[in-house]
Design a protein around this motif. Sequence first.
Motif, PDB file in Angstrom:
ATOM      1  N   ILE A  55      -2.988  10.644   9.280  1.00  0.00           N
ATOM      2  CA  ILE A  55      -1.786  11.265   8.740  1.00  0.00           C
ATOM      3  C   ILE A  55      -0.686  11.235   9.792  1.00  0.00           C
ATOM      4  O   ILE A  55      -0.902  11.608  10.952  1.00  0.00           O
ATOM      5  CB  ILE A  55      -2.060  12.717   8.312  1.00  0.00           C
ATOM      6  N   ALA A  56       0.493  10.792   9.395  1.00  0.00           N
ATOM      7  CA  ALA A  56       1.635  10.706  10.304  1.00  0.00           C
ATOM      8  C   ALA A  56       2.789  11.553   9.778  1.00  0.00           C
ATOM      9  O   ALA A  56       2.899  11.807   8.576  1.00  0.00           O
ATOM     10  CB  ALA A  56       2.080   9.256  10.471  1.00  0.00           C
ATOM     11  N   GLU A  57       3.645  11.952  10.703  1.00  0.00           N
ATOM     12  CA  GLU A  57       4.787  12.808  10.360  1.00  0.00           C
ATOM     13  C   GLU A  57       6.027  12.303  11.089  1.00  0.00           C
ATOM     14  O   GLU A  57       5.985  12.044  12.295  1.00  0.00           O
ATOM     15  CB  GLU A  57       4.491  14.256  10.760  1.00  0.00           C
ATOM     16  N   ILE A  58       7.119  12.146  10.335  1.00  0.00           N
ATOM     17  CA  ILE A  58       8.412  11.806  10.929  1.00  0.00           C
ATOM     18  C   ILE A  58       9.312  13.018  10.723  1.00  0.00           C
ATOM     19  O   ILE A  58       9.780  13.275   9.609  1.00  0.00           O
ATOM     20  CB  ILE A  58       9.020  10.550  10.287  1.00  0.00           C
ATOM     21  N   ALA A  59       9.518  13.772  11.776  1.00  0.00           N
ATOM     22  CA  ALA A  59      10.266  15.027  11.696  1.00  0.00           C
ATOM     23  C   ALA A  59      11.758  14.779  11.857  1.00  0.00           C
ATOM     24  O   ALA A  59      12.213  13.658  12.107  1.00  0.00           O
ATOM     25  CB  ALA A  59       9.769  15.993  12.772  1.00  0.00           C
ATOM     26  N   PHE A 100       9.780   0.380   7.459  1.00  0.00           N
ATOM     27  CA  PHE A 100       8.557   0.002   6.736  1.00  0.00           C
ATOM     28  C   PHE A 100       8.691  -1.424   6.190  1.00  0.00           C
ATOM     29  O   PHE A 100       7.780  -2.237   6.311  1.00  0.00           O
ATOM     30  CB  PHE A 100       8.302   0.965   5.573  1.00  0.00           C
ATOM     31  N   ASP A 101       9.827  -1.698   5.566  1.00  0.00           N
ATOM     32  CA  ASP A 101      10.043  -3.006   4.945  1.00  0.00           C
ATOM     33  C   ASP A 101      10.076  -4.119   6.001  1.00  0.00           C
ATOM     34  O   ASP A 101       9.505  -5.199   5.792  1.00  0.00           O
ATOM     35  CB  ASP A 101      11.342  -3.006   4.140  1.00  0.00           C
ATOM     36  N   ASN A 102      10.756  -3.846   7.120  1.00  0.00           N
ATOM     37  CA  ASN A 102      10.854  -4.860   8.181  1.00  0.00           C
ATOM     38  C   ASN A 102       9.484  -5.189   8.768  1.00  0.00           C
ATOM     39  O   ASN A 102       9.213  -6.339   9.145  1.00  0.00           O
ATOM     40  CB  ASN A 102      11.791  -4.384   9.286  1.00  0.00           C
ATOM     41  N   ALA A 103       8.630  -4.169   8.850  1.00  0.00           N
ATOM     42  CA  ALA A 103       7.285  -4.368   9.412  1.00  0.00           C
ATOM     43  C   ALA A 103       6.293  -4.832   8.358  1.00  0.00           C
ATOM     44  O   ALA A 103       5.140  -5.125   8.690  1.00  0.00           O
ATOM     45  CB  ALA A 103       6.795  -3.065  10.040  1.00  0.00           C
ATOM     46  N   GLU A 104       6.748  -4.890   7.119  1.00  0.00           N
ATOM     47  CA  GLU A 104       5.886  -5.269   5.994  1.00  0.00           C
ATOM     48  C   GLU A 104       4.630  -4.398   5.957  1.00  0.00           C
ATOM     49  O   GLU A 104       3.510  -4.884   5.770  1.00  0.00           O
ATOM     50  CB  GLU A 104       5.519  -6.759   6.072  1.00  0.00           C
ATOM     51  N   ARG A 105       4.878  -3.081   6.114  1.00  0.00           N
ATOM     52  CA  ARG A 105       3.776  -2.103   6.084  1.00  0.00           C
ATOM     53  C   ARG A 105       3.916  -1.250   4.825  1.00  0.00           C
ATOM     54  O   ARG A 105       4.944  -0.605   4.606  1.00  0.00           O
ATOM     55  CB  ARG A 105       3.825  -1.212   7.329  1.00  0.00           C
ATOM     56  N   ALA A 130      10.627   5.542  12.961  1.00  0.00           N
ATOM     57  CA  ALA A 130       9.591   4.936  12.124  1.00  0.00           C
ATOM     58  C   ALA A 130       9.044   3.665  12.766  1.00  0.00           C
ATOM     59  O   ALA A 130       7.829   3.403  12.714  1.00  0.00           O
ATOM     60  CB  ALA A 130      10.148   4.636  10.740  1.00  0.00           C
ATOM     61  N   SER A 131       9.901   2.881  13.378  1.00  0.00           N
ATOM     62  CA  SER A 131       9.448   1.663  14.057  1.00  0.00           C
ATOM     63  C   SER A 131       8.489   2.002  15.196  1.00  0.00           C
ATOM     64  O   SER A 131       7.446   1.349  15.372  1.00  0.00           O
ATOM     65  CB  SER A 131      10.645   0.879  14.606  1.00  0.00           C
ATOM     66  N   ASN A 132       8.825   3.032  15.966  1.00  0.00           N
ATOM     67  CA  ASN A 132       7.948   3.468  17.059  1.00  0.00           C
ATOM     68  C   ASN A 132       6.608   3.950  16.515  1.00  0.00           C
ATOM     69  O   ASN A 132       5.547   3.665  17.091  1.00  0.00           O
ATOM     70  CB  ASN A 132       8.614   4.584  17.859  1.00  0.00           C
ATOM     71  N   LEU A 133       6.664   4.671  15.413  1.00  0.00           N
ATOM     72  CA  LEU A 133       5.439   5.179  14.801  1.00  0.00           C
ATOM     73  C   LEU A 133       4.532   4.028  14.359  1.00  0.00           C
ATOM     74  O   LEU A 133       3.317   4.025  14.633  1.00  0.00           O
ATOM     75  CB  LEU A 133       5.780   6.060  13.601  1.00  0.00           C
ATOM     76  N   LEU A 134       5.097   3.031  13.701  1.00  0.00           N
ATOM     77  CA  LEU A 134       4.308   1.919  13.185  1.00  0.00           C
ATOM     78  C   LEU A 134       3.681   1.105  14.318  1.00  0.00           C
ATOM     79  O   LEU A 134       2.558   0.596  14.190  1.00  0.00           O
ATOM     80  CB  LEU A 134       5.172   1.021  12.306  1.00  0.00           C
ATOM     81  N   GLN A 135       4.398   0.994  15.426  1.00  0.00           N
ATOM     82  CA  GLN A 135       3.849   0.264  16.570  1.00  0.00           C
ATOM     83  C   GLN A 135       2.683   1.019  17.202  1.00  0.00           C
ATOM     84  O   GLN A 135       1.711   0.411  17.683  1.00  0.00           O
ATOM     85  CB  GLN A 135       4.944   0.039  17.617  1.00  0.00           C
ATOM     86  N   CYS A 159      -7.543  21.668   4.253  1.00  0.00           N
ATOM     87  CA  CYS A 159      -8.470  20.625   3.802  1.00  0.00           C
ATOM     88  C   CYS A 159      -9.069  19.886   4.992  1.00  0.00           C
ATOM     89  O   CYS A 159      -9.513  18.734   4.877  1.00  0.00           O
ATOM     90  CB  CYS A 159      -7.789  19.660   2.827  1.00  0.00           C
ATOM     91  N   GLY A 160      -9.060  20.539   6.153  1.00  0.00           N
ATOM     92  CA  GLY A 160      -9.722  19.994   7.327  1.00  0.00           C
ATOM     93  C   GLY A 160      -9.023  18.829   7.972  1.00  0.00           C
ATOM     94  O   GLY A 160      -9.640  18.029   8.681  1.00  0.00           O
ATOM     95  N   GLN A 161      -7.714  18.717   7.778  1.00  0.00           N
ATOM     96  CA  GLN A 161      -6.945  17.591   8.313  1.00  0.00           C
ATOM     97  C   GLN A 161      -5.918  18.073   9.335  1.00  0.00           C
ATOM     98  O   GLN A 161      -5.593  19.261   9.413  1.00  0.00           O
ATOM     99  CB  GLN A 161      -6.224  16.855   7.180  1.00  0.00           C
ATOM    100  N   ASP A 162      -5.401  17.132  10.111  1.00  0.00           N
ATOM    101  CA  ASP A 162      -4.284  17.427  10.998  1.00  0.00           C
ATOM    102  C   ASP A 162      -3.419  16.183  11.124  1.00  0.00           C
ATOM    103  O   ASP A 162      -3.732  15.128  10.575  1.00  0.00           O
ATOM    104  CB  ASP A 162      -4.753  17.926  12.369  1.00  0.00           C
ATOM    105  N   VAL A 163      -2.301  16.339  11.843  1.00  0.00           N
ATOM    106  CA  VAL A 163      -1.375  15.222  12.036  1.00  0.00           C
ATOM    107  C   VAL A 163      -1.850  14.387  13.217  1.00  0.00           C
ATOM    108  O   VAL A 163      -1.998  14.891  14.332  1.00  0.00           O
ATOM    109  CB  VAL A 163       0.057  15.737  12.284  1.00  0.00           C
ATOM    110  N   ASP A 164      -2.090  13.111  12.968  1.00  0.00           N
ATOM    111  CA  ASP A 164      -2.592  12.214  14.013  1.00  0.00           C
ATOM    112  C   ASP A 164      -1.467  11.576  14.822  1.00  0.00           C
ATOM    113  O   ASP A 164      -1.625  11.310  16.017  1.00  0.00           O
ATOM    114  CB  ASP A 164      -3.438  11.109  13.378  1.00  0.00           C
ATOM    115  N   ASN A 165      -0.353  11.299  14.174  1.00  0.00           N
ATOM    116  CA  ASN A 165       0.789  10.661  14.841  1.00  0.00           C
ATOM    117  C   ASN A 165       2.070  11.336  14.376  1.00  0.00           C
ATOM    118  O   ASN A 165       2.309  11.462  13.175  1.00  0.00           O
ATOM    119  CB  ASN A 165       0.853   9.166  14.504  1.00  0.00           C
TER     120      ASN A 165
END
Length: 344
Positions: free
Chosen positions: A180-184, A255-260, A227-232, A206-212
Motif C-alpha cells: 500500500i502506497a500513499e501520496i500525501a 503513472f501513464d509515463n511509467a506505464e504502471r 509519484a515518479s519517485n514513488l514508482l521508482q 484490517c492488519g495493514q499499514d502504509v509501505d511506501n
Amino acid sequence: MSMPRKAALACAALATTGLLASCTSNSTDSGDSGGSTTVSSNDDPGENVVIGFSGPQASHGWMAAINRFAEEAAAQYDDVDLRVAEGTNDPSTQVSHIETFINDRVDAIVLLPTDGAALTQVATQAMEAGIPVINVDREFSDDAAARLTLLGDNYGMGVSAGEYACGLIAEHNLGDDAVIAEIAGIDSLPLTQERSQGFADALATCGQDVDNRVAAEFTVDSGERAASNLLQAAPEIDIIWNHDDDQGVGVKAAFDNAERDEFFFIGGAGSANAMRWIEAGEMEATVIYPATQAGDGIKLARLIAQNRGMSDLVQIEVPRRIVLDAPVVTADNLDQYTPMGFES
C-alpha cells in the motif's frame, strides 16, 4: 479540523448539500417570528438578506470551486443579495474585506479564512456587531468568533480511503502482504497529518499499514515528481491513495509515463478529472472533500439571518458546528457525485 469519526458522521448526516437542497417542511406556516426562530421549508421565500462572502484566491481547482458553489447557492434565492469580496490568500486583505462587510451592516458573513487565527479578531468584531459569521473549512482560534463552523472531515477522509482499501484487499484476496502506497499533500499542514492518520488507523483495522509514502504540495508538478519517485522506489504496488485530485493530474501523468497500472488508484477531494477517470476505468475511486462547503455556508447563513431553522431537524436552531461527510465515489455511485466535481 476534525472531530471523532462517529461524531463527524452524525453531523454529516444533517449537512450534505443534497439534504439542504431537498428539505421537506415540518411546518408550512413561516408566520411572523416576532424575532424568534421559525421552522419552514428551507427553500420557502423569506426576508431579504444581504450576505457578504470572502473566499480564497482561485489558485487551485478546489479553491475555485469553493467560490463558484457559493455564488451558485446564492443565485438559487431571490431573497439573497450576495456581496462577493475579491478572492485572496492574504490575511490582512481578508481582514479588510470583513471590516467592509461590518461597516456595510450586512446580515451575515460567510468566509473561508486564509488563516483562522489571523481572522479570529475581526470575526469576533462582526459577531459583537450582531452579524452572524459562518466559518468554512478553517477554524478560528476562538469558537465564539463564529455562529456556525462548517468543516470538511480530513481525518474522516483518510478513514474512508483506508476502509475502502481494506475492502479491496478482502475482495481481491491481496492478503496480509498487500503493498500500500500513499501520496500525501504538504506534510507540515494539520489537514495532511489528519488525512494520513485516518488512513493509517483504518488500515490497522484490517492488519495493514502504509509501505511506501511520499508527499507532494497540492500542485500538478509536485504530484508528478512525488509519484515518479514513488514508482521508482516500489516496483510493485497493490493500492495507492493520493490525497488530492488537483495534484492527481500530475500523479496520473507519472503513472501513464511509467506505464504502471497494476494497482488500484484511489484519489481525494472529488475533481471532475477523477470522475472522468473513474468512468473510463482508469481510477478505482476518489474520496470527497466537499468543495460545496461555502455553498452550504451560504444556504445556512440565509436561514440564520432570516431567524429560521433547518426544516429537517426537530431542533429549531441551525447547529453551531457541522462536519460534512467524506464519502467514497466509485463507478457504482458516480452519477450521484458528478455534479459536485470541480475542474482542476
